[in-house]
Structure formats: structure tokens, C-alpha cells
Write an enzyme that holds these catalytic residues in place. Structure first.
Site, PDB file in Angstrom:
ATOM      1  N   ASP A 293       0.796  -1.244   0.000  1.00  0.00           N
ATOM      2  CA  ASP A 293       0.000   0.000   0.000  1.00  0.00           C
ATOM      3  C   ASP A 293       0.821   1.283   0.000  1.00  0.00           C
ATOM      4  OD1 ASP A 293      -2.516  -1.002  -0.187  1.00  0.00           O
ATOM      5  OD2 ASP A 293      -2.967  -0.901   1.935  1.00  0.00           O
ATOM      6  N   ASP A 517      -8.199  -5.507   9.843  1.00  0.00           N
ATOM      7  CA  ASP A 517      -7.732  -4.457   8.934  1.00  0.00           C
ATOM      8  C   ASP A 517      -7.722  -3.092   9.607  1.00  0.00           C
ATOM      9  OD1 ASP A 517      -7.443  -6.121   6.659  1.00  0.00           O
ATOM     10  OD2 ASP A 517      -9.584  -6.004   6.277  1.00  0.00           O
TER      11      ASP A 517
END
Length: 578
Positions: A293, A517
Site C-alpha cells: 500500500d 484491517d
């Protein structure tokens, strides 16, 4: 952890050559031997033939051949079936069949095998009756005849410590993290998956030595040596601590501020590289997945994109994502038994035309920054910690409904790809085209993209409109492709396996199932992790998910912490089912 859309060793000298070939079949391991006349050169080998799945009329298989003899520049593997098996499709090798006799030859990028080098290929086949595993193989025309090795022949030396192979997963066990394994095994039904290999996340400087009494990097590598025994073992590490980490999300922000690139280099990457370079660990195959990411944000979430964020504009301007990734690749790539895989997003992020090509170019820019070269990149990983389906079987990007292209459906939304396998293979081709190695391998994280259970469609949707067709047939049951946090209805995907498809080094569980998450609500913490509304099940969305509900599970803890409800849901909806 967020996911947003917006993309040779010297030849042996012998008076008589005798090479051992070991066949490890899906039904058990059988030792056979390969012998030749004195002075005749022949490669030694190990062959691993595994039936990976099987149904009433067909099966899939994976074959790994490891060269234990002198280097070869090309290879041909032959075997004969006892039944009526017929190969219908293959990848990473060119196969032909005459009657029951099968020949598999290398393709352009995997013909050269150094001593200790491996090549893997796979195929699908039909059969009826029984599906017996072949018992005899020939490598470059020499039969593995089931005899025994000559007792006067010196033993075959193992491959040199630290020598790289084409696919680090081929012919190797993969490290099982005992900390994750214990948490999984403690869950009802968790022992069904608790021995699966998962990634070890080094998500802050303190993780190098261990957090709150937990295992540090050396402890994991020492345990990996214990698990390795006399065979090959691959360890999977996630390098994840860039300055200004995850600039487009809050749930997985990191400890380092946007300008702390020197701290990243000297206190994070340098200590990791020093540990990995310890000769004690030279016999391990160490896979590093580098900075999940990060780089795609510099394409999709910067001005003038409508999804731009000020934090991503800052990281593009100061160049510290590029510098950090380049530095990590250079330092880690200098360790001979390390295999760097760079994060390449997923199809629901980079699959659009204006994201795909620019992202590939950005990956090359980072791979050639801070003294690195593309040679430091062994491959790329996609779908890490995300939920995109591995392969959508009920519609393709080329389908039309009443003259309307699938690309025009609300779900696909003009994307070029419908699933992760097609995206990974296409991204690999583009990266090779712009200068990366033709031996580049891809990893796909399948830890949470199974989408099984009662909601899994068994066929295409109705053809009343393109949207009913796509929505009725798609495995991925998210509300929107841009949703990424603790998704409701998700399931465990394909189990980790080596060389499952063309260009793919492995399916992996890089994100350990059951680790959150992000938190569903704001939780004070000392890890630098913020509260992202995309983890709130009541959130009605933003431009990145076209203002849809988040689809997140409730009562989630901070990112990386154990989330029992999610783990149970993943097991319940696993595909293939547990």
C-alpha cells in the site's frame, strides 16, 4: 492495512557419474535412482508431482523439477500414464501427448537450471476411472528406473548456501508462524488451517526485536531453521514501515512521519538487512514483500485526481516512498538468499487504463532509485490483505449483454480486469515489457478472497441487463470493489501452493487470516494507527467507493490485532470449503 481503488556452482568431477532422482508424488514419496554409463553426463533431479485438485472427470496438477546435477540450459521431462489421463491445458511448460506418453519441455524463461535450481509447471487434464500418479520419469532422456545408487559414488553436494532459484516456493516448505498458528488453533475449528504458512509482518521498528514479549525477526528465523530440517524452507516477511505510510487511509498509518526517511533507512531497513545477512540463515529462502500500500497511491490518490489526499500529495512531492522502496530493494537484494517482491496493488485499484501503465512505470522508478536496479526485484505481489476474487468464472471482460459490454456494468466500471489472476498475469507482462526480468514471478494473496458459503453463485446471472448478469454471477460479494476493511461475507481462498498458474510463483496467505484491517471505532493507541471510517459498518462511503456502505464487520479491533469474529467468518465461507 488498507486497499483503495483509484491500482552456478562449478561442475562436479567424477570417474563415474551417477545422479539421484527423487520422485515425491501426491500419494506418497518414493525414492528412485538414475544411473548412467561411466563418463556420460546427466542431470540429477528431484521431481515433485502433486495433484492439486480433482473432480469426477478431471484434475489439476503441479510438477516441480529440481536439478541436483550439473547445470543445464534446457530440459525435457517425460512420463507415461497408466490410465487414460489426457492433458488439456498447461502453463510454464510446453506439453505434448501421444497416447499415454507425455512430454513437457521448458519455455523460454525457465530452461536454464543451475545446480540446485528448480522449475515448476502445471496442467489440467481429463481422466476416467482411476488417476494413478506416474511412477517413472525421464529427465533429458535418462530414465529414473527405480534402481539404487552406486555405493562407491560420492554423495551429491547440496546447492551452495544462499544461491537463488527461479521460484523460491518450488520444492520448499513454507514457514508456519507459531504465534499466528496458536491463535488460529485456539479458535473452534481453527486446527483445520492453523498449520498453513502466513506472512510475518514487520510493521514497526520494535517488531524487529519483538513487541510485548512476542517473537522478533531472529526468533522467527531460528524457528524457521528448526522447521526446515534437511529440506528447503521459505520464510515470508512483510516489509511495512515507510515514512508517511498508507497516505490515503488512517487505519494502518505507521510510526514514521513523512520526512523520517533517514530513520527508516538506519533504524528499520539496515537492522533487518543485517539479520538476514547472518550466515546462520543462508540456507533459508527468504521472501520479502516490500511496502504494501505505498507506490500506487502516488498514481491514484494525488492531485488532480478526485480521490487525492493532502498526505499523498506530500509523499509524492518529497519522494520518500520512492527513496524508501529503492533503498529497501538495494539493501535486502544484496543478501543472496533474499527474494524481493514489490507490492503491485490489485485489479480493483490499478486495473483501469489510467492507473495500470503509470503504476508499472512508477514501480520501475522505485526499483532503480537509491542505488537499486531492476535485478533486485524477483517479482511482485498483488491482492495483499485484499478481497478481490482470484478468478471469476461466470463472466469475462469480453462478454456483452444485449449489446452492452461487461465493462459498462456498475461493478466492473470500465476496468480492464475482472479478477486477480488475469490482472497479475497482465501486470507481469507489462513489467517485463518495460525492462524487468523475463523470469519475473507474481504472488497472489488468497487469504481472504474465497467468497464461498451459501452466497457463492453457481452460475451466471440473468441476462436481463449487464448489471444483473454481472451481479448475479460474481463471486466477490462486496458492496463495492473499493471496499477493503474487514469485509462481511468474505472467506478463506485457495490454500498456499507453488506455481499454480502461468507466471505465478505462488498463491500465498501473506495477510494472516483473523488479523483485523482496522478498528470499527476510534481506539486510542501508541502504534500510530488512526480511525478510518471505511472500517465503520455504519459509514455511507466516499468517492473511492462511489459513496456506498463500507461493508465492514462490526466490533473490530485495531489493525493487526486478533479478530475472532472475522476468523470464524473466513472459515465458514472458505472456498475451497474446509
Amino acid at each position: 492495512m488498507s486497499r483503495t481503488r483509484t491500482a552456478a556452482r562449478p561442475s562436479r568431477r567424477r570417474t563415474a557419474l551417477l545422479a539421484a532422482c527423487t520422485l515425491m508424488a501426491a500419494t506418497g514419496a518414493t525414492a528412485t535412482a538414475l544411473s548412467t554409463a561411466a563418463g556420460a553426463a546427466a542431470p540429477g533431479c528431484r521431481v515433485d508431482y502433486q495433484v492439486t485438485n480433482q473432480w469426477s472427470s478431471g484434475f489439476g496438477a503441479n510438477v516441480t523439477v529440481t536439478n541436483t546435477g550439473d547445470p543445464v540450459s534446457s530440459w525435457t521431462l517425460e512420463w507415461t500414464y497408466a490410465g487414460d489421463q489426457r492433458i488439456t491445458q498447461s502453463w510454464n511448460a510446453t506439453t505434448s501427448q501421444t497416447g499415454a506418453a507425455v512430454t513437457a519441455r521448458n519455455v523460454s524463461y525457465n530452461g536454464s537450471l543451475a545446480t540446485g535450481g528448480s522449475a515448476s509447471f502445471g496442467f489440467n487434464a481429463s481422466y476416467s476411472g482411476t488417476n494413478a500418479v506416474p511412477t517413472t520419469f525421464k529427465l533429458n532422456g535418462v530414465t529414473c528406473d527405480g534402481g539404487t545408487t552406486d555405493p562407491t559414488d560420492p554423495p551429491t553436494d547440496p546447492p551452495p548456501a544462499g544461491s537463488r532459484v527461479d521460484n523460491p516456493y518450488a520444492g520448499a516448505k513454507v514457514y508456519v508462524n507459531p504465534e499466528w498458528s496458536a491463535k488460529a488453533a485456539a479458535e473452534p475449528g481453527g486446527t483445520r488451517v492453523s498449520q498453513q504458512p502466513t506472512g510475518v509482518w514487520l510493521d514497526r521498528i520494535a517488531a524487529i526485536n519483538g513487541v510485548n514479549g512476542g517473537m522478533g525477526l531472529r526468533a522467527h528465523l531460528d524457528e524457521a531453521l528448526r522447521q526446515k530440517g534437511t529440506g528447503e524452507l521459505t520464510v515470508q516477511l512483510v516489509i511495512y514501515n515507510l515514512p508517511g505510510r498508507d497516505c490515503a487511509a488512517l487505519a494502518s498509518n505507521g510510526e514514521l512521519g513523512p520526512t523520517e526517511i533517514d530513520t527508516y533507512k538506519t533504524q528499520y531497513i539496515d537492522p533487518i538487512a543485517a539479520i538476514l545477512a547472518d550466515p546462520k540463515y543462508a540456507g533459508l529462502r527468504i521472501v520479502t514483500t516490500v511496502e504494501i500500500d505505498s507506490l500506487p497511491n502516488l498514481v491514484t490518490n494525488v492531485t488532480p485526481r478526485p480521490t487525492a489526499t493532502p498526505n499523498c500529495d506530500v509523499m509524492k512531492a518529497n519522494g520518500n516512498y520512492i527513496k524508501g522502496v529503492g533503498y529497501a530493494l538495494a539493501k535486502l537484494g544484496a543478501v543472496k538468499n533474499v527474494y524481493n517482491y514489490v507490492d503491485a496493488g490489485h485489479h480493483g485499484w490499478l486495473g483501469w487504463d489510467d492507473n495500470f501503465g503509470p503504476s508499472a512505470q512508477l514501480f520501475k522508478q522505485a526499483a532503480t532509485a537509491e542505488g537499486s536496479t531492476v535485478a533486485n526485484v524477483h517479482g511482485f505481489i498483488v491482492n495483499t490483505a485484499n478481497y478481490s476474487a482470484l478468478k471469476e468464472d461466470h463472466f469475462t471482460i469480453n462478454d456483452t449483454v444485449n449489446g452492452v459490454s461487461v465493462r459498462q456494468s456498475k461493478w466492473v466500471d470500465w476496468n480492464r480486469y475482472t479478477d486477480e489472476l488475469s490482472y497479475a498475469q497482465a501486470m507481469r507482462a507489462e513489467l517485463v515489457r518495460i525492462g524487468f526480468s523475463p523470469n519475473l514471478g507474481m504472488l497472489i494473496d488468497t487469504s481472504r478472497n474465497g467468497w464461498g458459503g451459501t452466497a457463492r453463485p453457481s452460475g451466471p446471472g440473468a441476462t436481463t441487463s449487464v448489471d444483473t448478469y454481472v451481479n448475479g454471477g460474481r463471486y466477490d460479494r462486496r458492496i463495492h470493489l473499493g471496499n477493503w476493511c474487514n469485509q462481511s461475507g468474505a472467506g478463506l481462498g485457495e490454500r498456499p501452493k507453488a506455481a499454480p498458474a502461468a507466471g505465478i510463483d505462488a498463491y500465498v496467505w501473506m495477510k494472516p487470516p483473523g488479523e483485523s484491517d482496522g478498528a470499527s471505532r476510534e481506539i486510542p493507541n501508541d502504534e500510530g494507527k488512526g480511525f478510518d471510517r471505511m472500517c465503520d459498518p455504519t459509514y455511507t462511503g466516499n468517492p473511492r467507493n462511489n459513496n456506498n456502505m463500507s461493508g465492514a464487520l462490526p466490533n473490530a479491533p485495531l489493525s493487526g490485532q486478533w479478530f475472532s469474529a472475522q476468523f470464524q467468518e473466513l472459515m465458514r465461507n472458505a472456498h475451497p470449503a474446509l
